[in-house]
Design an enzyme around this catalytic site. Structure first.
Site, PDB file in Angstrom:
ATOM      1  N   HIS A 222      13.198  19.653 -19.988  1.00 42.89           N
ATOM      2  CA  HIS A 222      13.574  19.647 -18.570  1.00 42.89           C
ATOM      3  C   HIS A 222      12.413  19.268 -17.658  1.00 42.89           C
ATOM      4  O   HIS A 222      12.590  18.410 -16.773  1.00 42.89           O
ATOM      5  CB  HIS A 222      14.173  20.978 -18.135  1.00 42.89           C
ATOM      6  CG  HIS A 222      14.749  20.882 -16.766  1.00 42.89           C
ATOM      7  ND1 HIS A 222      15.954  20.279 -16.503  1.00 42.89           N
ATOM      8  CD2 HIS A 222      14.258  21.249 -15.555  1.00 42.89           C
ATOM      9  CE1 HIS A 222      16.181  20.282 -15.205  1.00 42.89           C
ATOM     10  NE2 HIS A 222      15.175  20.860 -14.598  1.00 42.89           N
ATOM     11  N   TYR A 226      11.070  15.942 -14.441  1.00 39.91           N
ATOM     12  CA  TYR A 226      10.259  15.964 -13.223  1.00 39.91           C
ATOM     13  C   TYR A 226       8.956  15.204 -13.395  1.00 39.91           C
ATOM     14  O   TYR A 226       8.374  14.739 -12.398  1.00 39.91           O
ATOM     15  CB  TYR A 226      10.043  17.411 -12.778  1.00 39.91           C
ATOM     16  CG  TYR A 226      11.328  17.988 -12.264  1.00 39.91           C
ATOM     17  CD1 TYR A 226      11.763  17.708 -10.975  1.00 39.91           C
ATOM     18  CD2 TYR A 226      12.166  18.744 -13.086  1.00 39.91           C
ATOM     19  CE1 TYR A 226      12.978  18.177 -10.509  1.00 39.91           C
ATOM     20  CE2 TYR A 226      13.379  19.225 -12.632  1.00 39.91           C
ATOM     21  CZ  TYR A 226      13.785  18.937 -11.340  1.00 39.91           C
ATOM     22  OH  TYR A 226      14.984  19.380 -10.891  1.00 39.91           O
ATOM     23  N   HIS A 373      25.116  11.725 -15.617  1.00 36.29           N
ATOM     24  CA  HIS A 373      24.164  12.434 -14.758  1.00 36.29           C
ATOM     25  C   HIS A 373      22.747  11.932 -15.001  1.00 36.29           C
ATOM     26  O   HIS A 373      21.987  11.672 -14.057  1.00 36.29           O
ATOM     27  CB  HIS A 373      24.244  13.934 -15.034  1.00 36.29           C
ATOM     28  CG  HIS A 373      23.074  14.717 -14.524  1.00 36.29           C
ATOM     29  ND1 HIS A 373      22.889  14.981 -13.184  1.00 36.29           N
ATOM     30  CD2 HIS A 373      22.018  15.274 -15.172  1.00 36.29           C
ATOM     31  CE1 HIS A 373      21.762  15.663 -13.022  1.00 36.29           C
ATOM     32  NE2 HIS A 373      21.221  15.856 -14.210  1.00 36.29           N
ATOM     33  N   PHE A 374      22.375  11.794 -16.250  1.00 36.38           N
ATOM     34  CA  PHE A 374      21.036  11.340 -16.625  1.00 36.38           C
ATOM     35  C   PHE A 374      20.759   9.955 -16.049  1.00 36.38           C
ATOM     36  O   PHE A 374      19.652   9.669 -15.582  1.00 36.38           O
ATOM     37  CB  PHE A 374      20.944  11.326 -18.151  1.00 36.38           C
ATOM     38  CG  PHE A 374      19.576  11.046 -18.693  1.00 36.38           C
ATOM     39  CD1 PHE A 374      18.628  12.044 -18.741  1.00 36.38           C
ATOM     40  CD2 PHE A 374      19.246   9.792 -19.176  1.00 36.38           C
ATOM     41  CE1 PHE A 374      17.360  11.797 -19.254  1.00 36.38           C
ATOM     42  CE2 PHE A 374      17.992   9.538 -19.688  1.00 36.38           C
ATOM     43  CZ  PHE A 374      17.049  10.543 -19.725  1.00 36.38           C
ATOM     44  N   HIS A 375      21.781   9.097 -16.053  1.00 36.82           N
ATOM     45  CA  HIS A 375      21.575   7.754 -15.524  1.00 36.82           C
ATOM     46  C   HIS A 375      21.496   7.731 -14.001  1.00 36.82           C
ATOM     47  O   HIS A 375      20.912   6.809 -13.428  1.00 36.82           O
ATOM     48  CB  HIS A 375      22.689   6.826 -16.022  1.00 36.82           C
ATOM     49  CG  HIS A 375      22.478   6.352 -17.430  1.00 36.82           C
ATOM     50  ND1 HIS A 375      22.826   7.102 -18.530  1.00 36.82           N
ATOM     51  CD2 HIS A 375      21.914   5.213 -17.922  1.00 36.82           C
ATOM     52  CE1 HIS A 375      22.518   6.453 -19.639  1.00 36.82           C
ATOM     53  NE2 HIS A 375      21.953   5.308 -19.294  1.00 36.82           N
ATOM     54  N   ARG A 438      29.599  12.646 -25.727  1.00 36.37           N
ATOM     55  CA  ARG A 438      28.382  11.850 -25.669  1.00 36.37           C
ATOM     56  C   ARG A 438      27.867  11.667 -27.101  1.00 36.37           C
ATOM     57  O   ARG A 438      28.384  12.256 -28.042  1.00 36.37           O
ATOM     58  CB  ARG A 438      27.325  12.553 -24.814  1.00 36.37           C
ATOM     59  CG  ARG A 438      26.857  13.888 -25.397  1.00 36.37           C
ATOM     60  CD  ARG A 438      25.914  14.624 -24.490  1.00 36.37           C
ATOM     61  NE  ARG A 438      24.668  13.904 -24.241  1.00 36.37           N
ATOM     62  CZ  ARG A 438      23.543  14.482 -23.820  1.00 36.37           C
ATOM     63  NH1 ARG A 438      23.500  15.791 -23.599  1.00 36.37           N
ATOM     64  NH2 ARG A 438      22.461  13.775 -23.609  1.00 36.37           N
ATOM     65  N   ARG A 439      26.862  10.812 -27.262  1.00 34.13           N
ATOM     66  CA  ARG A 439      26.178  10.609 -28.539  1.00 34.13           C
ATOM     67  C   ARG A 439      27.098  10.094 -29.649  1.00 34.13           C
ATOM     68  O   ARG A 439      26.817  10.279 -30.822  1.00 34.13           O
ATOM     69  CB  ARG A 439      25.512  11.893 -29.043  1.00 34.13           C
ATOM     70  CG  ARG A 439      24.505  12.544 -28.105  1.00 34.13           C
ATOM     71  CD  ARG A 439      23.745  13.637 -28.844  1.00 34.13           C
ATOM     72  NE  ARG A 439      22.832  14.360 -27.984  1.00 34.13           N
ATOM     73  CZ  ARG A 439      23.098  15.550 -27.451  1.00 34.13           C
ATOM     74  NH1 ARG A 439      24.248  16.150 -27.705  1.00 34.13           N
ATOM     75  NH2 ARG A 439      22.207  16.147 -26.683  1.00 34.13           N
TER      76      ARG A 439
END
Length: 552
Positions: A222, A226, A373-375, A438-439
């Site tokens: 996580h 950042y 979300h990640f993208h 996913r995956r």
């Protein structure tokens, strides 16, 4: 290197070396991403025995790790050289050592991924097991980045020693805090790789404790987000105000937000493991609370940025609530790209609140919503800001000009990326709500009606992925032009000045030892008892699985 470069030509050469690797990775990673979405649409079968999971691993490692890490370190080197002054020959030598360690590590890891020996999706997630050289290569990347981090620390400390009593340059301070974040986060990764994963992959031990390995990974995973995001914040806080002709709203607020990100973004890994057994619910709840505290520096940043836009708009005669909107330089790619990244990050942040909420997470956990979300966060907010930075930093440090033609292509590239991400990420979020996993490669689960409903969204992902691939190709073309073919001349290296009425910066913000100590105290509080519980009640260890299909 051109003598009109905005920083020491030797420092510029070190920065550009990092950028070369970053943009080669962007091209290869984007190509792999295009293949992924085409396979998931059901319209493409990969040739020559190449597997979907092999392509997925290439995409994840090259874009999420290699592109970001190399760009970030190159960017921090350049901004610190600009604001603190040139590096010494010794500092620069260590910078090159770190660079070559990272580059050799990337080459080793990429080789074994391409050979099909390391199709583990996302770096190192037990019980999927890659070839030992995959982990050894990534270890070189991480250790090389640490070497670069200590170069950044040393240069900042040298500036403080030479300028006692003065406020340190904001960009250098932010670079130091970013690398502190990276080093503290990497402690979990280093522990699981050196103590668990490498001995396991070498066959020295037959099994691995999956729960401990995943917990150590997400302790790192996580704050890694950042580490990607803070350099984008550096550009938002310091560069964008200069580009629009305004001033930084508050130096102190910017430094405080970086401090809070370090305190609140490291001891929160359990929110990635909310549905994982073996972790007491109380500790999950605690880390969810800490996760939501990260919203505070995010909102502080949004307030500071839009206050800057408002102040600049008023200077230019804007009136009304959103009058500043008409006064912004929308035809300047240096502004437009990071601003669109900001908008995507607002949407990504809202999705992050869903992911971190225990009840809502059960709806989207391990669905392609998470990929969407990640993208939005890394693939949009971070990537688009980095592209916006590249439009000016490359010609600035190489002594070339950002021509009107390249600026126009930058605007087109931003629109391609925006349209592509709206289609792809939007379809991912929607399909995730319908349960699409996913995956996994394309599957209709033997023609099940519910899964057939996912297909239009998977086709939409392919459409969006195609736009993104075209955007990546155009970005690589712009980079090559600005690095090698643009006319010689000067391009501004925009570093904003603090507003005259901004409050004084408290000296405590420079007390790095204090903030690191508080961070470790929070980490010990959040992880010590759960780890004791995991060790005392350890489940049976797992053997390694390869090729992601359960074959040992």
């Amino acid at each position: 290197m051109n003598p009109v470069a905005s920083i020491n030509p030797k420092d510029a050469k070190l920065t550009m070396a990092h950028f070369y690797v970053a943009f080669i990775s962007l091209f290869l990673g984007a190509t792999a991403g295009l293949l992924q979405v085409l396979v998931r649409s059901g319209k493409l079968t990969l040739p020559a025995g190449i597997t979907y999971y092999q392509v997925l691993t290439v995409h994840g490692v090259l874009l999420a790790l290699v592109f970001t890490t190399f760009f970030i370190i190159g960017f921090i080197f350049a901004t610190q050289s600009k604001t603190c002054g040139s590096y010494t020959d010794g500092e620069r030598r260590w910078g090159w050592i770190g660079y070559w360690m990272m580059t050799i590590g990337v080459a080793i890891t990429a080789t074994f991924i391409l050979l099909g020996e390391s199709s583990v999706l996302y770096t190192m997630y037990a019980p999927m097991m890659a070839h030992p050289m995959h982990y050894i290569g990534l270890t070189l990347v991480v250790v090389g980045s640490w070497v670069c981090g200590f170069v950044v620390f040393h240069r900042h400390a040298r500036w403080r020693k030479e300028n006692r009593g003065q406020v340190t340059p904001l960009l250098s301070y932010m670079g130091v805090m970013t690398m502190i974040m990276w080093l503290v986060a990497c402690l979990g990764l280093a522990t699981t790789v050196l103590v668990q994963i490498i001995p396991w992959s070498l066959g020295l031990v037959p099994t691995i404790d999956v729960l401990i390995s995943r917990t150590l990974f997400w302790y790192f995973g996580h704050p890694l987000v950042y580490f990607w995001l803070l350099p984008a914040y550096m550009a938002w806080y310091v560069v964008v105000p200069k580009v629009i002709g305004g001033k930084i709203f508050s130096d102190a607020l910017a430094r405080l937000s970086f401090v809070l990100f370090i305190l609140f973004s490291i001891p929160v890994g359990f929110h990635h493991q909310l549905l994982e057994p073996g972790i007491d619910p109380f500790w999950k709840y605690l880390q969810v609370v800490l996760t939501f505290l990260v919203v505070i520096p995010s909102l502080m940043t949004a307030f500071a940025l839009f206050a800057t836009f408002e102040m600049r708009g008023r200077e230019l005669g804007a009136t009304g609530l959103l009058g500043w909107w008409k006064k912004m330089p929308w035809k300047d790619a240096r502004f437009f790209a990071p601003f669109m990244g900001m908008l995507f990050f607002a949407a990504g942040g809202a999705g992050g609140l869903v992911n971190a909420s225990h009840q809502l997470n059960q709806v989207v956990h391990n669905t392609i919503w998470v990929t969407g979300h990640f993208h939005l966060t890394v693939g949009s907010a971070v990537a688009m800001t980095f592209f916006g930075v590249a439009f000016w930093i490359v010609p600035s440090i190489t002594g070339r000009k950002l021509t009107p033609k390249m600026n126009k292509l930058g605007l087109i590239q931003t629109w391609l990326w925006t349209i592509g991400m709206v289609f792809m990420s939007g379809a991912m979020h929607t399909a995730g709500l319908f349960g699409a996993p996913r995956r996994s490669a394309f599957s209709t689960y033997a023609g099940n009606e519910d899964t057939l409903a996912w297909i239009p969204y998977q086709i939409a992902q392919a459409v969006g992925g195609t736009f993104l691939f075209l955007g990546a190709l155009l970005m690589v073309y712009i980079f090559i032009n600005l690095a090698f073919y643009a006319p010689k001349g000067e391009t501004e290296f925009p570093v904003g000045e603090v507003h005259d009425q901004a409050e004084k910066v408290p000296a405590v913000f420079e007390n790095f030892k204090l903030w690191v100590a508080i961070t470790f105290a929070l980490v010990l509080f959040a992880y010590t008892i759960p780890f004791i519980d995991m060790i005392q009640n350890a489940p049976p260890g797992s053997p390694g699985y390869t090729n992601v299909i359960g074959r040992q």
